[in-house]
Design a protein around this motif. Structure first.
Motif, PDB file in Angstrom:
ATOM      1  N   ALA A  80     -38.463   2.045 -32.216  1.00  0.00           N
ATOM      2  CA  ALA A  80     -39.200   3.007 -31.399  1.00  0.00           C
ATOM      3  C   ALA A  80     -39.036   2.685 -29.920  1.00  0.00           C
ATOM      4  O   ALA A  80     -38.842   1.538 -29.533  1.00  0.00           O
ATOM      5  CB  ALA A  80     -40.681   2.960 -31.764  1.00  0.00           C
ATOM      6  N   LYS A  81     -39.131   3.746 -29.129  1.00  0.00           N
ATOM      7  CA  LYS A  81     -39.176   3.563 -27.680  1.00  0.00           C
ATOM      8  C   LYS A  81     -40.036   4.670 -27.086  1.00  0.00           C
ATOM      9  O   LYS A  81     -40.088   5.792 -27.599  1.00  0.00           O
ATOM     10  CB  LYS A  81     -37.785   3.575 -27.061  1.00  0.00           C
ATOM     11  N   THR A  82     -40.714   4.328 -26.007  1.00  0.00           N
ATOM     12  CA  THR A  82     -41.524   5.318 -25.307  1.00  0.00           C
ATOM     13  C   THR A  82     -40.582   6.235 -24.543  1.00  0.00           C
ATOM     14  O   THR A  82     -39.749   5.777 -23.762  1.00  0.00           O
ATOM     15  CB  THR A  82     -42.501   4.641 -24.338  1.00  0.00           C
ATOM     16  N   VAL A  88     -29.512   4.133 -40.144  1.00  0.00           N
ATOM     17  CA  VAL A  88     -28.133   4.409 -40.547  1.00  0.00           C
ATOM     18  C   VAL A  88     -27.513   5.560 -39.763  1.00  0.00           C
ATOM     19  O   VAL A  88     -26.496   5.404 -39.099  1.00  0.00           O
ATOM     20  CB  VAL A  88     -28.055   4.683 -42.064  1.00  0.00           C
ATOM     21  N   PHE A  89     -28.136   6.732 -39.817  1.00  0.00           N
ATOM     22  CA  PHE A  89     -27.525   7.919 -39.219  1.00  0.00           C
ATOM     23  C   PHE A  89     -27.956   8.173 -37.779  1.00  0.00           C
ATOM     24  O   PHE A  89     -27.498   9.098 -37.141  1.00  0.00           O
ATOM     25  CB  PHE A  89     -27.813   9.154 -40.073  1.00  0.00           C
ATOM     26  N   ARG A  90     -28.903   7.351 -37.269  1.00  0.00           N
ATOM     27  CA  ARG A  90     -29.364   7.455 -35.879  1.00  0.00           C
ATOM     28  C   ARG A  90     -30.066   8.780 -35.574  1.00  0.00           C
ATOM     29  O   ARG A  90     -30.034   9.269 -34.452  1.00  0.00           O
ATOM     30  CB  ARG A  90     -28.216   7.228 -34.888  1.00  0.00           C
ATOM     31  N   ARG A 101     -48.707  14.344 -33.892  1.00  0.00           N
ATOM     32  CA  ARG A 101     -47.669  15.255 -34.403  1.00  0.00           C
ATOM     33  C   ARG A 101     -46.384  14.462 -34.504  1.00  0.00           C
ATOM     34  O   ARG A 101     -45.914  13.894 -33.522  1.00  0.00           O
ATOM     35  CB  ARG A 101     -47.473  16.441 -33.465  1.00  0.00           C
ATOM     36  N   SER A 102     -45.810  14.396 -35.700  1.00  0.00           N
ATOM     37  CA  SER A 102     -44.561  13.670 -35.925  1.00  0.00           C
ATOM     38  C   SER A 102     -43.565  14.619 -36.565  1.00  0.00           C
ATOM     39  O   SER A 102     -43.863  15.245 -37.584  1.00  0.00           O
ATOM     40  CB  SER A 102     -44.812  12.458 -36.833  1.00  0.00           C
ATOM     41  N   GLU A 103     -42.376  14.737 -35.942  1.00  0.00           N
ATOM     42  CA  GLU A 103     -41.404  15.727 -36.392  1.00  0.00           C
ATOM     43  C   GLU A 103     -39.983  15.218 -36.207  1.00  0.00           C
ATOM     44  O   GLU A 103     -39.668  14.559 -35.226  1.00  0.00           O
ATOM     45  CB  GLU A 103     -41.582  17.020 -35.592  1.00  0.00           C
ATOM     46  N   SER A 104     -39.118  15.571 -37.164  1.00  0.00           N
ATOM     47  CA  SER A 104     -37.696  15.283 -37.044  1.00  0.00           C
ATOM     48  C   SER A 104     -37.057  16.316 -36.133  1.00  0.00           C
ATOM     49  O   SER A 104     -37.393  17.490 -36.193  1.00  0.00           O
ATOM     50  CB  SER A 104     -37.021  15.350 -38.414  1.00  0.00           C
ATOM     51  N   ARG A 105     -36.114  15.878 -35.323  1.00  0.00           N
ATOM     52  CA  ARG A 105     -35.417  16.813 -34.441  1.00  0.00           C
ATOM     53  C   ARG A 105     -34.367  17.627 -35.182  1.00  0.00           C
ATOM     54  O   ARG A 105     -34.076  18.760 -34.801  1.00  0.00           O
ATOM     55  CB  ARG A 105     -34.715  16.060 -33.314  1.00  0.00           C
ATOM     56  N   LEU A 163     -20.587  14.006 -30.369  1.00  0.00           N
ATOM     57  CA  LEU A 163     -21.394  14.685 -29.352  1.00  0.00           C
ATOM     58  C   LEU A 163     -22.749  15.086 -29.903  1.00  0.00           C
ATOM     59  O   LEU A 163     -23.764  14.930 -29.239  1.00  0.00           O
ATOM     60  CB  LEU A 163     -20.651  15.916 -28.815  1.00  0.00           C
ATOM     61  N   ILE A 164     -22.778  15.590 -31.118  1.00  0.00           N
ATOM     62  CA  ILE A 164     -24.059  15.977 -31.732  1.00  0.00           C
ATOM     63  C   ILE A 164     -24.906  14.747 -31.960  1.00  0.00           C
ATOM     64  O   ILE A 164     -26.090  14.723 -31.664  1.00  0.00           O
ATOM     65  CB  ILE A 164     -23.824  16.757 -33.037  1.00  0.00           C
ATOM     66  N   GLY A 165     -24.307  13.702 -32.480  1.00  0.00           N
ATOM     67  CA  GLY A 165     -25.044  12.471 -32.735  1.00  0.00           C
ATOM     68  C   GLY A 165     -25.628  11.885 -31.465  1.00  0.00           C
ATOM     69  O   GLY A 165     -26.746  11.418 -31.448  1.00  0.00           O
ATOM     70  N   CYS A 166     -24.869  11.918 -30.392  1.00  0.00           N
ATOM     71  CA  CYS A 166     -25.340  11.354 -29.127  1.00  0.00           C
ATOM     72  C   CYS A 166     -26.400  12.224 -28.474  1.00  0.00           C
ATOM     73  O   CYS A 166     -27.184  11.750 -27.676  1.00  0.00           O
ATOM     74  CB  CYS A 166     -24.172  11.181 -28.165  1.00  0.00           C
ATOM     75  N   SER A 167     -26.441  13.491 -28.798  1.00  0.00           N
ATOM     76  CA  SER A 167     -27.389  14.382 -28.147  1.00  0.00           C
ATOM     77  C   SER A 167     -28.793  14.281 -28.724  1.00  0.00           C
ATOM     78  O   SER A 167     -29.705  14.904 -28.221  1.00  0.00           O
ATOM     79  CB  SER A 167     -26.908  15.837 -28.253  1.00  0.00           C
ATOM     80  N   ASN A 168     -28.991  13.473 -29.761  1.00  0.00           N
ATOM     81  CA  ASN A 168     -30.314  13.362 -30.362  1.00  0.00           C
ATOM     82  C   ASN A 168     -31.305  12.595 -29.496  1.00  0.00           C
ATOM     83  O   ASN A 168     -32.497  12.785 -29.603  1.00  0.00           O
ATOM     84  CB  ASN A 168     -30.223  12.693 -31.729  1.00  0.00           C
ATOM     85  N   GLY A 169     -30.863  11.688 -28.661  1.00  0.00           N
ATOM     86  CA  GLY A 169     -31.791  10.856 -27.908  1.00  0.00           C
ATOM     87  C   GLY A 169     -31.996  11.334 -26.482  1.00  0.00           C
ATOM     88  O   GLY A 169     -31.223  12.103 -25.940  1.00  0.00           O
ATOM     89  N   ASP A 170     -33.098  10.868 -25.885  1.00  0.00           N
ATOM     90  CA  ASP A 170     -33.399  11.092 -24.475  1.00  0.00           C
ATOM     91  C   ASP A 170     -33.332  12.557 -24.045  1.00  0.00           C
ATOM     92  O   ASP A 170     -32.761  12.881 -23.015  1.00  0.00           O
ATOM     93  CB  ASP A 170     -32.456  10.265 -23.592  1.00  0.00           C
ATOM     94  N   GLN A 171     -33.899  13.423 -24.818  1.00  0.00           N
ATOM     95  CA  GLN A 171     -33.931  14.833 -24.438  1.00  0.00           C
ATOM     96  C   GLN A 171     -35.188  15.103 -23.628  1.00  0.00           C
ATOM     97  O   GLN A 171     -36.230  14.523 -23.869  1.00  0.00           O
ATOM     98  CB  GLN A 171     -33.951  15.732 -25.673  1.00  0.00           C
ATOM     99  N   THR A 172     -35.080  16.010 -22.665  1.00  0.00           N
ATOM    100  CA  THR A 172     -36.263  16.471 -21.971  1.00  0.00           C
ATOM    101  C   THR A 172     -36.935  17.478 -22.898  1.00  0.00           C
ATOM    102  O   THR A 172     -36.306  18.435 -23.335  1.00  0.00           O
ATOM    103  CB  THR A 172     -35.881  17.142 -20.640  1.00  0.00           C
TER     104      THR A 172
END
Length: 144
Positions: A77-79, A95-97, A114-118, A17-26
């Motif tokens: 990358a994706k927009t 590897v870790f997505r 601005r480039s930042e890790s989530r 669940l944590i891994g999947c929550s990294n993408g497509d966030q508002t």
């Protein structure tokens, strides 16, 4: 014997669940904000040495569409969001997505970057390397 299996199932489910929550966030536009006090962010808007990036001065050829092409050329990358003068591109580690956000905003003849890790505390310099790679791609395209 049942308890370790239950624990393993719970840990696996939470990890997924944590891994999947990294993408497509508002997300809110943070392009003009300085970085937090963690070594996983760089920005043209931050004056602290370990977080700051030199300015990106745009040429008359620079459009957000051309900048987007350069940003997407960096790979994995994706927009994620695009507005008239703002772009957010998501980069996913192999590897870790893990997902990093590159936010770009055009203000006059300047490109705010601005480039930042989530997630995590340190990014081992990945966001600075990405910003440097973007600078090279923009120069090669004649955009800065």
């Amino acid at each position: 014997m049942l308890k370790p299996l239950t624990l393993l199932t719970t840990v696996t489910t939470v990890t997924l669940l944590i891994g999947c929550s990294n993408g497509d966030q508002t997300m809110q536009d943070r392009s003009t904000l300085p970085c937090a006090n963690k070594p996983n962010c760089v920005s043209t808007q931050d004056s602290r040495e370990k977080f700051s990036l030199a300015p990106y001065t745009l040429t008359p050829l620079a459009t957000l569409d051309a900048i987007e092409i350069a940003a997407l050329s960096l790979g994995r990358a994706k927009t994620a969001e695009k507005q008239p003068n703002y772009l957010r591109v998501e980069y996913t580690s192999k590897v870790f997505r893990f997902v990093d956000d590159l936010e770009l905003r055009i203000e006059g003849n300047q490109l705010i970057v601005r480039s930042e890790s989530r997630t995590g505390h340190s990014d081992f310099g990945v966001n600075r390397e990405r910003a440097d790679a973007l600078r090279r791609a923009l120069k090669e395209a004649g955009l800065i």
